[in-house]
Design a protein around this motif. Structure first.
Motif, PDB file in Angstrom:
ATOM      1  N   GLU A 156      -3.626  16.682   0.375  1.00 45.59           N
ATOM      2  CA  GLU A 156      -2.450  16.118   1.041  1.00 45.59           C
ATOM      3  C   GLU A 156      -1.418  15.663   0.016  1.00 45.59           C
ATOM      4  O   GLU A 156      -0.221  15.863   0.194  1.00 45.59           O
ATOM      5  N   PHE A 157      -1.865  15.054  -1.074  1.00 44.93           N
ATOM      6  CA  PHE A 157      -0.951  14.604  -2.122  1.00 44.93           C
ATOM      7  C   PHE A 157      -0.235  15.786  -2.761  1.00 44.93           C
ATOM      8  O   PHE A 157       0.970  15.742  -3.010  1.00 44.93           O
ATOM      9  N   LEU A 158      -0.969  16.867  -3.014  1.00 42.07           N
ATOM     10  CA  LEU A 158      -0.405  18.019  -3.706  1.00 42.07           C
ATOM     11  C   LEU A 158       0.577  18.817  -2.851  1.00 42.07           C
ATOM     12  O   LEU A 158       1.616  19.253  -3.341  1.00 42.07           O
ATOM     13  N   VAL A 159       0.253  19.032  -1.590  1.00 44.35           N
ATOM     14  CA  VAL A 159       1.071  19.938  -0.777  1.00 44.35           C
ATOM     15  C   VAL A 159       1.471  19.369   0.571  1.00 44.35           C
ATOM     16  O   VAL A 159       1.940  20.087   1.442  1.00 44.35           O
ATOM     17  N   SER A 160       1.284  18.084   0.789  1.00 46.85           N
ATOM     18  CA  SER A 160       1.524  17.431   2.074  1.00 46.85           C
ATOM     19  C   SER A 160       0.451  17.905   3.055  1.00 46.85           C
ATOM     20  O   SER A 160      -0.523  18.522   2.657  1.00 46.85           O
ATOM     21  N   GLN A 161       0.615  17.600   4.296  1.00 41.74           N
ATOM     22  CA  GLN A 161      -0.412  17.936   5.286  1.00 41.74           C
ATOM     23  C   GLN A 161      -0.360  19.417   5.624  1.00 41.74           C
ATOM     24  O   GLN A 161       0.688  20.036   5.598  1.00 41.74           O
ATOM     25  N   ARG A 162      -1.504  19.960   5.965  1.00 38.16           N
ATOM     26  CA  ARG A 162      -1.609  21.368   6.337  1.00 38.16           C
ATOM     27  C   ARG A 162      -0.595  21.696   7.430  1.00 38.16           C
ATOM     28  O   ARG A 162      -0.472  21.001   8.412  1.00 38.16           O
ATOM     29  N   GLY A 163       0.150  22.769   7.220  1.00 38.28           N
ATOM     30  CA  GLY A 163       1.074  23.241   8.227  1.00 38.28           C
ATOM     31  C   GLY A 163       2.474  22.661   8.162  1.00 38.28           C
ATOM     32  O   GLY A 163       3.337  23.081   8.908  1.00 38.28           O
ATOM     33  N   HIS A 214       0.815  -1.218   0.000  1.00 34.54           N
ATOM     34  CA  HIS A 214       0.000   0.000   0.000  1.00 34.54           C
ATOM     35  C   HIS A 214       0.848   1.268   0.000  1.00 34.54           C
ATOM     36  O   HIS A 214       0.571   2.223   0.713  1.00 34.54           O
ATOM     37  N   ALA A 215       1.874   1.307  -0.801  1.00 35.81           N
ATOM     38  CA  ALA A 215       2.770   2.460  -0.846  1.00 35.81           C
ATOM     39  C   ALA A 215       2.049   3.699  -1.349  1.00 35.81           C
ATOM     40  O   ALA A 215       1.422   3.681  -2.403  1.00 35.81           O
ATOM     41  N   VAL A 216       2.133   4.773  -0.564  1.00 31.10           N
ATOM     42  CA  VAL A 216       1.583   6.072  -0.937  1.00 31.10           C
ATOM     43  C   VAL A 216       2.595   7.127  -0.498  1.00 31.10           C
ATOM     44  O   VAL A 216       3.095   7.084   0.622  1.00 31.10           O
ATOM     45  N   LEU A 217       2.903   8.034  -1.403  1.00 27.97           N
ATOM     46  CA  LEU A 217       3.764   9.167  -1.087  1.00 27.97           C
ATOM     47  C   LEU A 217       3.127  10.422  -1.646  1.00 27.97           C
ATOM     48  O   LEU A 217       2.563  10.400  -2.742  1.00 27.97           O
ATOM     49  N   CYS A 218       3.219  11.530  -0.901  1.00 23.31           N
ATOM     50  CA  CYS A 218       2.758  12.804  -1.443  1.00 23.31           C
ATOM     51  C   CYS A 218       3.806  13.281  -2.460  1.00 23.31           C
ATOM     52  O   CYS A 218       4.934  12.778  -2.496  1.00 23.31           O
TER      53      CYS A 218
END
Length: 186
Positions: free
Chosen positions: A176-183, A116-120
């Protein structure tokens, strides 16, 4: 910003079973621990996000003490340094990227890549920069597969009626994929 439970990870490998980008999960937890750490004392420069984060997540007396240092700076002075918390996050992110690259042959990473590999996009790009050509290609495939999955999910969301609350999952995953998590990345 809401107060989150801090998990005490010792390695990036410990977050591979969680959903989403493991580097984001690891760094987000590190950020939470910094904002909630009652031993943090030497703060002189804060960005907007971390100022509000400390105000929301620290005990009032501790936050007051932390805000005294930046308030002691002359009011008309232009900040000359980066946010102290952002600097610590960047150092930890760099360290965790090097750790992840160093563990590419570890059975947990291999299993994560197969299942289940997922990377932003941000962390995929940073990982590729330090990876061997073969692993960089694998990272590119992971990012591309998730990007294609998100495109399908967003097209479905756009073209087929769903209650408004059902839409937030797909939109949050895409953000989240586009810019990672908020903050995390400003």
């Amino acid at each position: 910003m809401k107060i989150n439970k801090v998990l005490h990870y010792e390695s990036i490998l410990q977050v591979l079973d969680e959903s989403g980008c493991p580097l984001y999960r690891y760094i987000k937890n590190f950020q939470t621990s910094l904002l909630q750490d009652q031993n943090v004392k030497n703060i002189h420069h804060l960005c907007n996000f971390h100022t509000w984060g400390l105000a929301a997540s620290q005990r009032a007396a501790l936050a007051a003490g932390l805000f005294l240092n930046p308030l002691a700076i002359q009011p008309d002075a232009v900040p000359t340094s980066a946010c102290d918390i952002c600097v610590l996050l960047q150092l930890e992110e760099d360290r965790s990227i090097r750790e992840f690259i160093g563990c590419v042959r570890h059975r947990l990473v291999v299993q994560w890549m197969r299942s289940h590999a997922v990377l932003c996009m941000i962390h995929g790009t940073k990982l590729r920069k330090y990876a061997s050509p073969i692993f960089a290609s694998t990272i590119h495939t992971v990012v591309e597969n998730y990007r294609e999955h998100l495109i399908e999910e967003l097209i479905h969301l756009r073209d087929e009626y769903q209650p408004e609350t059902a839409r937030w999952g797909a939109l949050g995953h895409a953000a989240e994929f586009l810019v990672s998590q908020r903050g995390l990345h400003t």
